[in-house]
Each structure stands twice: as structure tokens, then as C-alpha cells.
Scaffold this motif. Structure first.
Motif, PDB file in Angstrom:
ATOM      1  N   PRO A  11       0.741  -1.277  -0.078  1.00  0.00           N
ATOM      2  CA  PRO A  11      -0.046  -0.016   0.071  1.00  0.00           C
ATOM      3  C   PRO A  11       0.806   1.203  -0.125  1.00  0.00           C
ATOM      4  CG  PRO A  11      -0.636  -1.535   1.714  1.00  0.00           C
ATOM      5  CD  PRO A  11       0.576  -2.099   1.191  1.00  0.00           C
ATOM      6  N   GLU A  12       0.299   2.276  -0.544  1.00  0.00           N
ATOM      7  CA  GLU A  12       0.875   3.542  -0.668  1.00  0.00           C
ATOM      8  C   GLU A  12       1.610   3.977   0.790  1.00  0.00           C
ATOM      9  OE1 GLU A  12       0.408   8.136  -2.591  1.00  0.00           O
ATOM     10  OE2 GLU A  12      -1.394   6.983  -1.947  1.00  0.00           O
ATOM     11  N   ARG A  13       0.704   4.175   1.790  1.00  0.00           N
ATOM     12  CA  ARG A  13       1.171   4.365   2.950  1.00  0.00           C
ATOM     13  C   ARG A  13       2.267   3.786   3.371  1.00  0.00           C
ATOM     14  NH1 ARG A  13      -1.951   7.653   6.971  1.00  0.00           N
ATOM     15  NH2 ARG A  13      -0.620   7.920   8.704  1.00  0.00           N
ATOM     16  N   GLN A  14       2.326   2.487   3.266  1.00  0.00           N
ATOM     17  CA  GLN A  14       3.228   1.632   3.930  1.00  0.00           C
ATOM     18  C   GLN A  14       4.387   2.014   3.110  1.00  0.00           C
ATOM     19  OE1 GLN A  14       2.624  -2.683   3.293  1.00  0.00           O
ATOM     20  NE2 GLN A  14       4.373  -3.323   4.475  1.00  0.00           N
ATOM     21  N   MET A  15       4.592   2.137   1.869  1.00  0.00           N
ATOM     22  CA  MET A  15       5.480   2.415   0.982  1.00  0.00           C
ATOM     23  C   MET A  15       6.424   3.816   1.635  1.00  0.00           C
ATOM     24  SD  MET A  15       6.324  -0.048  -1.067  1.00  0.00           S
ATOM     25  CE  MET A  15       7.295   0.502  -2.288  1.00  0.00           C
ATOM     26  N   LEU A  16       5.504   4.671   1.625  1.00  0.00           N
ATOM     27  CA  LEU A  16       5.800   6.139   2.086  1.00  0.00           C
ATOM     28  C   LEU A  16       6.577   5.927   3.578  1.00  0.00           C
ATOM     29  CD1 LEU A  16       2.945   8.550   0.719  1.00  0.00           C
ATOM     30  CD2 LEU A  16       5.488   8.311  -0.178  1.00  0.00           C
ATOM     31  N   GLU A  17       5.844   5.567   4.238  1.00  0.00           N
ATOM     32  CA  GLU A  17       6.505   5.574   5.598  1.00  0.00           C
ATOM     33  C   GLU A  17       7.973   4.341   5.492  1.00  0.00           C
ATOM     34  OE1 GLU A  17       3.126   3.770   7.854  1.00  0.00           O
ATOM     35  OE2 GLU A  17       2.275   5.965   7.926  1.00  0.00           O
ATOM     36  N   TYR A  18       7.839   3.615   5.031  1.00  0.00           N
ATOM     37  CA  TYR A  18       9.277   2.743   4.784  1.00  0.00           C
ATOM     38  C   TYR A  18      10.277   3.708   4.369  1.00  0.00           C
ATOM     39  CZ  TYR A  18      12.918   0.188   2.678  1.00  0.00           C
ATOM     40  OH  TYR A  18      14.150  -0.131   2.342  1.00  0.00           O
ATOM     41  N   VAL A  19      10.022   4.411   3.029  1.00  0.00           N
ATOM     42  CA  VAL A  19      11.261   5.088   2.549  1.00  0.00           C
ATOM     43  C   VAL A  19      11.485   6.235   3.607  1.00  0.00           C
ATOM     44  CG1 VAL A  19      11.810   6.626   0.466  1.00  0.00           C
ATOM     45  CG2 VAL A  19      10.640   4.440   0.231  1.00  0.00           C
ATOM     46  N   LEU A  20      10.607   6.814   4.182  1.00  0.00           N
ATOM     47  CA  LEU A  20      10.786   8.103   5.349  1.00  0.00           C
ATOM     48  C   LEU A  20      11.836   7.438   6.269  1.00  0.00           C
ATOM     49  CD1 LEU A  20      10.780  10.712   6.166  1.00  0.00           C
ATOM     50  CD2 LEU A  20       8.592  10.319   7.051  1.00  0.00           C
ATOM     51  N   ASP A  21      11.432   6.068   6.965  1.00  0.00           N
ATOM     52  CA  ASP A  21      12.206   5.709   7.956  1.00  0.00           C
ATOM     53  C   ASP A  21      13.450   5.283   7.268  1.00  0.00           C
ATOM     54  OD1 ASP A  21      10.392   5.976  10.055  1.00  0.00           O
ATOM     55  OD2 ASP A  21       9.440   3.797   9.819  1.00  0.00           O
ATOM     56  N   HIS A  22      13.578   4.795   6.213  1.00  0.00           N
ATOM     57  CA  HIS A  22      14.699   4.534   5.609  1.00  0.00           C
ATOM     58  C   HIS A  22      15.604   5.919   5.576  1.00  0.00           C
ATOM     59  CE1 HIS A  22      17.687   1.980   3.229  1.00  0.00           C
ATOM     60  NE2 HIS A  22      17.723   2.869   2.468  1.00  0.00           N
ATOM     61  N   THR A  23      15.379   6.887   4.873  1.00  0.00           N
ATOM     62  CA  THR A  23      16.052   7.889   4.676  1.00  0.00           C
ATOM     63  C   THR A  23      16.350   8.529   6.337  1.00  0.00           C
ATOM     64  OG1 THR A  23      14.166   9.332   4.595  1.00  0.00           O
ATOM     65  CG2 THR A  23      15.072   8.664   2.440  1.00  0.00           C
ATOM     66  N   ARG A  24      15.504   8.472   7.005  1.00  0.00           N
ATOM     67  CA  ARG A  24      16.086   8.918   8.483  1.00  0.00           C
ATOM     68  C   ARG A  24      17.360   7.959   9.169  1.00  0.00           C
ATOM     69  NH1 ARG A  24       9.688   8.375  10.459  1.00  0.00           N
ATOM     70  NH2 ARG A  24       9.184  10.808  10.584  1.00  0.00           N
ATOM     71  N   ALA A 109       6.591  12.135  15.586  1.00  0.00           N
ATOM     72  CA  ALA A 109       6.352  12.459  13.976  1.00  0.00           C
ATOM     73  C   ALA A 109       5.427  11.016  13.276  1.00  0.00           C
ATOM     74  CB  ALA A 109       7.271  12.680  12.847  1.00  0.00           C
ATOM     75  N   ARG A 110       5.955  10.108  13.752  1.00  0.00           N
ATOM     76  CA  ARG A 110       5.058   8.845  13.447  1.00  0.00           C
ATOM     77  C   ARG A 110       3.659   8.762  14.329  1.00  0.00           C
ATOM     78  NH1 ARG A 110      10.010   6.700  14.789  1.00  0.00           N
ATOM     79  NH2 ARG A 110      11.443   6.248  12.832  1.00  0.00           N
ATOM     80  N   ILE A 140      11.087  13.008   2.925  1.00  0.00           N
ATOM     81  CA  ILE A 140      11.923  12.196   2.270  1.00  0.00           C
ATOM     82  C   ILE A 140      13.194  12.958   1.373  1.00  0.00           C
ATOM     83  CG2 ILE A 140      12.140  10.391   0.344  1.00  0.00           C
ATOM     84  CD1 ILE A 140       9.270   9.522   1.363  1.00  0.00           C
ATOM     85  N   GLN A 141      12.812  13.803   0.621  1.00  0.00           N
ATOM     86  CA  GLN A 141      13.474  14.916  -0.080  1.00  0.00           C
ATOM     87  C   GLN A 141      14.689  15.436   0.927  1.00  0.00           C
ATOM     88  OE1 GLN A 141      11.724  18.208  -1.579  1.00  0.00           O
ATOM     89  NE2 GLN A 141      12.960  18.378  -3.429  1.00  0.00           N
ATOM     90  N   GLU A 142      14.205  16.037   1.871  1.00  0.00           N
ATOM     91  CA  GLU A 142      14.935  16.661   2.731  1.00  0.00           C
ATOM     92  C   GLU A 142      15.974  15.792   3.462  1.00  0.00           C
ATOM     93  OE1 GLU A 142      15.182  20.261   5.829  1.00  0.00           O
ATOM     94  OE2 GLU A 142      14.130  20.113   4.083  1.00  0.00           O
ATOM     95  N   PHE A 143      15.457  14.728   4.028  1.00  0.00           N
ATOM     96  CA  PHE A 143      16.531  13.814   4.800  1.00  0.00           C
ATOM     97  C   PHE A 143      17.566  13.275   3.680  1.00  0.00           C
ATOM     98  CE2 PHE A 143      13.179  13.424   8.194  1.00  0.00           C
ATOM     99  CZ  PHE A 143      13.477  14.845   8.488  1.00  0.00           C
ATOM    100  N   ALA A 144      17.060  12.925   2.235  1.00  0.00           N
ATOM    101  CA  ALA A 144      17.932  12.154   1.543  1.00  0.00           C
ATOM    102  C   ALA A 144      18.953  13.344   0.979  1.00  0.00           C
ATOM    103  CB  ALA A 144      17.013  11.794   0.364  1.00  0.00           C
TER     104      ALA A 144
END
Length: 163
Positions: A11-24, A109-110, A140-144
Motif C-alpha cells: 500500500p502507498e502509505r506503507q511504502m511512504l513510511e518505509y522510505v521515510l524511515d529508511h532516509t531517517r 512524527a510517526r 524524504i526529499q529533505e533527509f535524502a
């Protein structure tokens, strides 16, 4: 912060949360192994330092999730809300302190985001109407971007130690 288990579909939300956590996690990893002096060393003309980028990331978490999404007044957010000064780290703050501050802000934030739908809208004074989805993409953009900055700063610090 541990890099989350890789996911590549769902699901989109799961993907967004994963990528954000990954960049963190990647942002934090860029400062692992640096000494306190290396983390504070200014290697570019601006005030940018490795520790300062982590400090700024904590501010961004508070601004976008606590203040904008959560609607908290700046005075009730978990830390300083001072824009450009968010890169400034006190002499009494260690790299471990600043990483912990960022991790606390990320946890908060989570929690705040969990209560909102991806299409939930909020108003930002200069950006206009934003959704949680947009905030996720912005972070995601900012942290990357900052992880990339820190990769270069770390490389410069390590090269300076070899000379």
C-alpha cells in the motif's frame, strides 16, 4: 535507528513510511563513526556541519509533523522552532544528544502521522495547502538531500585526517 526491512511493494502509505524511515536511518548513519570534533567541523563556507544537519532534521520533524500536521503551537513543540538557527548546536550538546533528539522527533512524527489520512490537509503560511502525503514526500526529499551532504562532509573530514 535501525534501517527498516526493505519493502518494494504494498500500500502507498506503507511504502511512504518505509522510505521515510529508511532516509531517517541513512541520515543518522552518515554521522556514525565521526568524532565530536569532526561532526562540528565546518568544511564549507556556510554554517553547515554534520551535527548541524541532524539538528536541523529534528527541527524539520517538529515543524512539519508537530506544528503543521498536529496543529501544535510552536511553543508546545518538543524543541526549538527557530528556522535557520536550527543548524546551530550548543557547546553542551553531543553528537549522541543530537541523534537522540532527532530520533525522539521522528518517533513523535510517526505518532502524529498515524492519526491522519494521507489526504488530510493542513495549511502552511508560505506553502499553502499541504497533505500528509506531501509532507512525507518533502521529508524524504529533505533527509535524502542532507544525507548526501553529510556523506560529502564525512568524506572531507576523513580526508583531512589523512593529511
Amino acid at each position: 535507528m535501525k534501517v527498516p526491512t526493505r519493502i518494494t511493494d504494498g500500500p502507498e502509505r506503507q511504502m511512504l513510511e518505509y522510505v521515510l524511515d529508511h532516509t531517517r536511518a541513512e541520515l543518522i548513519d552518515t554521522v556514525r563513526g565521526l568524532s565530536e570534533a569532526e561532526a562540528r567541523r565546518r568544511l564549507v563556507p556556510s554554517r553547515t556541519t554534520s551535527i548541524g544537519l541532524i539538528k536541523h532534521a529534528a527541527f524539520a520533524e517538529r515543524k512539519w509533523f508537530q506544528h503543521i500536521l498536529g496543529g501544535l503551537p510552536e511553543s508546545e513543540c518538543d524543541g526549538p522552532m527557530v528556522g535557520e538557527a536550527s543548524f546551530t548546536v550548543g557547546n553542551d550538546e553531543t553528537l549522541a544528544d543530537v541523534i537522540a533528539e532527532f530520533e525522539r522527533a521522528s518517533t513523535r512524527a510517526r505518532e502524529i502521522a498515524a492519526e491522519a489520512d494521507l489526504d488530510a490537509t493542513r495549511h502552511h503560511a508560505s506553502v499553502g495547502t499541504v497533505t500528509l502525503r506531501w509532507i512525507y514526500l518533502l521529508m524524504i526529499q529533505e533527509f535524502a538531500r542532507h544525507a548526501g551532504h553529510n556523506d560529502i562532509l564525512k568524506e572531507q573530514a576523513e580526508a583531512a585526517n589523512q593529511t
